[in-house]
Motif scaffolding. Structure first.
Motif, PDB file in Angstrom:
ATOM      1  N   SER A  74      40.868  43.864  37.472  1.00 22.38           N
ATOM      2  CA  SER A  74      41.239  42.516  37.898  1.00 22.38           C
ATOM      3  C   SER A  74      40.033  41.684  38.319  1.00 22.38           C
ATOM      4  N   ASP A  75      38.876  42.318  38.473  1.00 17.86           N
ATOM      5  CA  ASP A  75      37.630  41.573  38.707  1.00 17.86           C
ATOM      6  C   ASP A  75      36.608  42.073  37.691  1.00 17.86           C
ATOM      7  N   ASP A 118      34.317  40.625  36.054  1.00 17.17           N
ATOM      8  CA  ASP A 118      32.935  40.159  36.201  1.00 17.17           C
ATOM      9  C   ASP A 118      32.170  41.013  37.211  1.00 17.17           C
ATOM     10  N   GLU A 119      32.839  41.442  38.277  1.00 15.63           N
ATOM     11  CA  GLU A 119      32.190  42.307  39.255  1.00 15.63           C
ATOM     12  C   GLU A 119      31.867  43.663  38.631  1.00 15.63           C
ATOM     13  N   GLY A 129      40.440  38.267  36.540  1.00 17.11           N
ATOM     14  CA  GLY A 129      39.606  37.573  37.515  1.00 17.11           C
ATOM     15  C   GLY A 129      38.726  36.511  36.890  1.00 17.11           C
ATOM     16  N   ARG A 130      38.955  36.224  35.611  1.00 18.83           N
ATOM     17  CA  ARG A 130      38.197  35.156  34.954  1.00 18.83           C
ATOM     18  C   ARG A 130      38.966  33.852  35.126  1.00 18.83           C
TER      19      ARG A 130
END
Length: 579
Positions: free
Chosen positions: A305-306, A308-309, A371-372
């Motif tokens: 869900s994130d 990018d992290e 999460g984008r």
């Protein structure tokens, strides 16, 4: 390249006869497999500069956040760094009780003993032993026959089983055996070795053996690999107590497909790396595999869900760059440049409802689930169309352009991109829009206005307008009447103009609310054009839109000069030229 590659390369044939009773093509994936991340071992050994302990710790913690329950942490007998890292995880209590760490070793007594020493004390541990069985390895690497190769597997299994028994007071052990280069090994020999190892361990329902059948080197198309997995699935001993695992590499670029078909063929478990890191072309990409399941409505039991992290962590730890078009996580995977794509995405986004089935064209997954945001969904270059341009203005500036205006404005953007050859940002698109529509204050410019009239009155002409306008530095007061404020204003200008379309909407909220008005205006029999006005007062915005359209008319229609000269001459007798 040679003209007859068949003289140098031959296709891999795993079966002596036609394998026609396959069943996997009629099956589908209904649940997530058991996942094992081998980023800290297979992925790490393939890096130009392998991770130090600090980076491996960061990566391990990221894998825990994602939700991996099995993590291959290293090859502890290979180096002091690998050994120390394994001990640090155990001794500093980094490993949650529900997570099993795995360690790899070759089938050599000294290496096996060192491996057990490294991992002893972990609550749950997998010792993963492998040896290569393919004919090219037997002949070229080891100069051994089948019996010799099989004996390596037997010796390793027996020793590891004995050591498990000796060190069972603190650790629950599980054995994994890999037929390295299974993808190129004769099936009957692979089965013989696998069943021999299974029989040594006699796995049970509470302590299953993991049999790993890797495509160490992709030797065929994914369907053939699936045939191999299904055949082994049908023929291995004690199948109910064996976890069938696959470890596809990506030499042919089909590792994801190979893994998916292997699951359909009976595999229970998949080993791979985030972003497909690994030797040569890499391992199977677990992010792509997991999110492929997600887009089919299957919970992958991994949390991206994130995304990018996750990407930032992997890039920091591995010092590898994620390609911009990497599935799901690349910078450009949710980006459309093509005009037709942009138009379809814009329409889909406008109709998509929260918690409804996802149906946005060209986007197989909602970027928000990862999460984008939608910042990069549509970007504009010379291949872009009205949909992309309109999307950027709406998302960044709240301007909801009527469809005909989208078409008209896209031509202005196209002229800019054709001239520069560059991609344009949302800010650049807005600046073009501002220049083309909002800054059209010449020759006509509105200074102020006053309106009298009752919209509910029965008379045909119940609106009167008094406005002060400027032309070429001179100001005059004009008056007009009409059955609406805009018609009264056009009457005051003295032009044979009519409104073809009118749209309005609010911008901002509360005390910052403004009105945006879009007017399609036609003067006499000339082509219609749009004008746009923005103001806190909706009437002022509409008047500015009308004047903007007239001023744009003057620039686009040369034969309007006579009409406009006449109208201006009536109001401003001293003005002789509007060029």
């Amino acid at each position: 390249m040679i003209t007859k590659p068949a003289t140098k390369y031959v296709p891999f044939r795993p079966f002596k006869e036609d394998y026609s009773d396959r069943t996997w093509p009629s099956k589908s994936i209904t649940k997530a497999p058991i996942w094992l991340s081998t980023d800290l071992r297979d992925g790490n050994q393939s890096l130009i500069e392998p991770m130090n302990i600090e980076r491996k710790i960061s990566f391990f913690e990221q894998l825990l956040k994602i939700g991996f329950k099995e993590i291959e942490v290293g090859f502890p007998s290979a180096s002091k760094t690998e050994f120390d890292f394994t001990r640090k995880l155990i001794e500093d209590d980094y490993i949650p009780d529900d997570v099993t760490i795995s360690v790899l070793t070759q089938s050599r007594e000294d290496l096996i003993r060192k491996t057990i020493e490294a991992v002893y004390g972990a609550k749950h541990a997998i010792v993963h032993l492998y040896n290569a069985c393919a004919p090219s390895f037997r002949k070229i690497v080891f100069n051994m026959n089948r019996d010799d190769i099989k004996q390596i597997a037997v010796n390793g299994a027996n020793l590891t089983k004995d050591l498990f028994a000796q060190y069972s007071d603190k650790t629950i052990w599980q054995y994994e055996y890999s037929i390295e280069v299974f993808s190129s090994t004769e099936l009957e020999f692979a089965l013989d070795v696998a069943n021999t190892v299974i029989d040594i361990f006699q796995p049970t329902a509470t302590n299953k053996l993991i049999l790993n059948l890797p495509a160490t080197v992709e030797a065929s198309t994914p369907n053939i690999y699936a045939d191999q997995i299904e055949w082994m699935n049908r023929n291995i001993n004690n199948r109910d107590n064996v976890i069938l695992s696959v470890h596809p590499h990506n030499d042919r670029g089909t590792a994801v497909a190979s893994a998916e078909l292997a699951i359909m063929a009976g595999a229970d478990r998949v080993e791979g790396c985030l972003f497909g890191h690994g030797e040569r072309t890499g391992n199977v990409d677990l992010i792509t595999l997991a999110l492929n399941l997600y887009t089919q409505g299957i919970n992958p039991e991994l949390d991206f869900s994130d995304i990018d992290e996750v990407r930032r962590c992997v890039e920091h730890c591995t010092q590898m760059i994620t390609p911009p078009r990497h599935p799901y996580a690349g910078d450009l995977v949710f980006t459309a440049f093509s005009g037709s794509h942009q138009d379809a995405i814009k329409k889909g986004m406008s109709l998509q409802k929260t918690d409804a089935i996802w149906e946005v064209p060209y986007l197989p997954i909602d970027p928000a689930d990862l999460g984008r945001n939608y910042d990069a969904v549509i970007r504009v270059n010379s291949q872009s169309g009205k949909g992309g341009v309109a999307y950027l203005l709406e998302r960044e500036y709240g301007l909801v352009l009527p469809r005909k205006l989208q078409i008209e404005f896209s031509r202005a953007v196209q002229r800019f991109t054709d001239k520069t050859g560059r991609e344009v940002t949302a800010e650049a698109v807005y600046n073009i829009f501002k220049s083309e529509y909002l800054d059209q204050n010449s020759p006509w410019k509105l200074i102020r206005h006053r309106i009298d009239g009752d919209p509910q009155a029965a008379e045909a002409k119940h609106f009167s307008v008094e406005a002060e306008i400027e032309c070429s530095g001179e100001k005059r007061i004009i008056h007009g009447e009409g059955n609406g404020a805009i018609s009264a204003f056009i009457s005051a200008l003295g032009l044979p103009a009519r409104i073809m379309n009118y749209h309005e909407h609010s911008l901002g909220s509360n005390t910052n609310t403004r009105a945006a008005c879009y007017v399609e205006l036609r003067i006499d029999h000339n082509n219609s054009v749009f004008g746009v006005g923005i103001d806190r007062d909706i009437v002022t915005a509409s008047f500015r839109a009308v004047l903007g359209a007239i001023n744009r008319h003057l620039k686009s229609e040369k034969n309007l000069n006579n009409i406009c000269r006449f109208a201006i001459g009536v109001i401003f007798p001293s003005i002789t030229s509007i060029d």
